[in-house]
Design an enzyme around this catalytic site. Structure first.
Site, PDB file in Angstrom:
ATOM      1  N   ASP A  92       0.831  -1.204   0.000  1.00  0.00           N
ATOM      2  CA  ASP A  92       0.000   0.000   0.000  1.00  0.00           C
ATOM      3  C   ASP A  92       0.869   1.260   0.000  1.00  0.00           C
ATOM      4  O   ASP A  92       1.702   1.415  -0.872  1.00  0.00           O
ATOM      5  CB  ASP A  92      -0.970  -0.065   1.195  1.00  0.00           C
ATOM      6  CG  ASP A  92      -2.046   0.994   1.169  1.00  0.00           C
ATOM      7  OD1 ASP A  92      -3.048   0.806   0.450  1.00  0.00           O
ATOM      8  OD2 ASP A  92      -1.891   2.003   1.878  1.00  0.00           O
ATOM      9  N   HIS A 258      -7.474  -6.673  -0.005  1.00  0.00           N
ATOM     10  CA  HIS A 258      -6.353  -5.728  -0.038  1.00  0.00           C
ATOM     11  C   HIS A 258      -5.263  -6.092   0.954  1.00  0.00           C
ATOM     12  O   HIS A 258      -4.070  -5.934   0.666  1.00  0.00           O
ATOM     13  CB  HIS A 258      -6.884  -4.319   0.253  1.00  0.00           C
ATOM     14  CG  HIS A 258      -5.824  -3.270   0.337  1.00  0.00           C
ATOM     15  ND1 HIS A 258      -5.007  -2.952  -0.725  1.00  0.00           N
ATOM     16  CD2 HIS A 258      -5.444  -2.454   1.370  1.00  0.00           C
ATOM     17  CE1 HIS A 258      -4.176  -1.985  -0.372  1.00  0.00           C
ATOM     18  NE2 HIS A 258      -4.418  -1.676   0.895  1.00  0.00           N
TER      19      HIS A 258
END
Length: 279
Positions: A92, A258
């Site tokens: 991320d 994610h």
């Protein structure tokens, strides 16, 4: 340990012996997200896990939350620890920091592994109504002034849990102790300000930096991982997108959302060890 670098104090944990590897986390987490993988990697590597500037227990002394500044922080940390060249594994926002690190400090990075992101320019290029709903925080956190911080600080735990669930789709994805660390960070208004500063930079200055570097490539080994239940591969092939920057990029999807590092740590670790073994 806490290491003072220009513009910040970076909080980190260090363990193990061997080739140095730096692990970087993303939003809205802390270095604790690596709790499973770091312990395993430390059996064969010198592992450094760090909080990004303003995140977790790191402190920002300047209101510069560009990926350029955050990359410089981590290079300075590694040099302080005696590591002039190292591998980087990142997720991320940490992965975006790692991308910028390769561009600004190519001599420092031996290999790179990026988890569940597309290049920042590509995210904004393909942003449509579907992606804006999935990535609403990109737009919300980058709003000018202190409105986002004030709203988040009114109920930071609600906001944090909403963000984690929205991106993972798995309410049981996080170890209770890890979740407690994310909650402690979210309760700190300075951390919330860092979230907002980070996303504001990603919508402005970071884009200028990346546009200036379009066409530059790096020959270093590059692993790309993404969650098959996430959004990264919805618009673009992640491998093809990253090969514009890293022609040797290889990788695959992981059956996860994610937060694949916490959702599927064993599978991710296997891929990381294979990648590091080939460097």
């Amino acid at each position: 340990m806490d290491v003072t670098v220009p513009g910040a104090t970076i909080h980190a944990r260090v363990a193990g012996q061997g080739e140095p590897v730096l692990l970087l986390h993303g939003y809205p987490q802390t270095h604790v997200m690596w709790h499973v993988i770091a312990e395993e990697l430390a059996q064969s590597h010198r592992v450094v896990v760090a909080d990004l500037r303003g995140y977790g227990q790191s402190i920002a002394h300047q209101a510069d939350f560009t990926f350029r500044a955050m990359a410089q922080d981590q290079v300075a940390l590694m040099r302080h620890l005696g590591h002039a060249r190292f591998d980087v594994i990142a997720h991320d926002r940490g992965a975006r920091t790692a991308h910028r690190m390769v561009l600004d400090h190519p001599e420092a990075v031996r290999s790179i592994a990026l988890a569940d992101i597309l290049p920042t320019l590509d995210v904004w290029r393909v942003m449509d109504d579907w992606l804006a709903r999935k990535y609403y925080h990109w737009l919300f956190l980058s709003q000018p002034g202190d409105m986002p911080q004030r709203l988040i600080n009114s109920d930071p735990i609600l906001f944090l849990h909403s963000a984690l669930l929205g991106l993972s789709g798995a309410p049981d994805a996080f170890h209770p102790q890890a979740l407690a660390d994310y909650e402690r960070a979210a309760r700190n208004p300075d951390v919330v300000a860092a979230w907002c500063g980070d996303y504001t930079a990603a919508a402005t200055t970071d884009l200028d930096h990346d546009r200036a570097d379009l066409g530059r490539t790096s020959p270093i080994p590059c692993l790309i991982l993404w969650g098959s239940r996430g959004v990264v591969a919805h618009h673009l092939d992640p491998l093809e997108a990253w090969r514009a920057w890293f022609p040797k990029a290889q990788g695959h999807a992981v059956e996860a959302g994610h937060f694949l590092i916490e959702e599927r740590p064993k599978e991710v670790l296997t891929s990381l060890m294979r990648h590091l073994g080939q460097v």
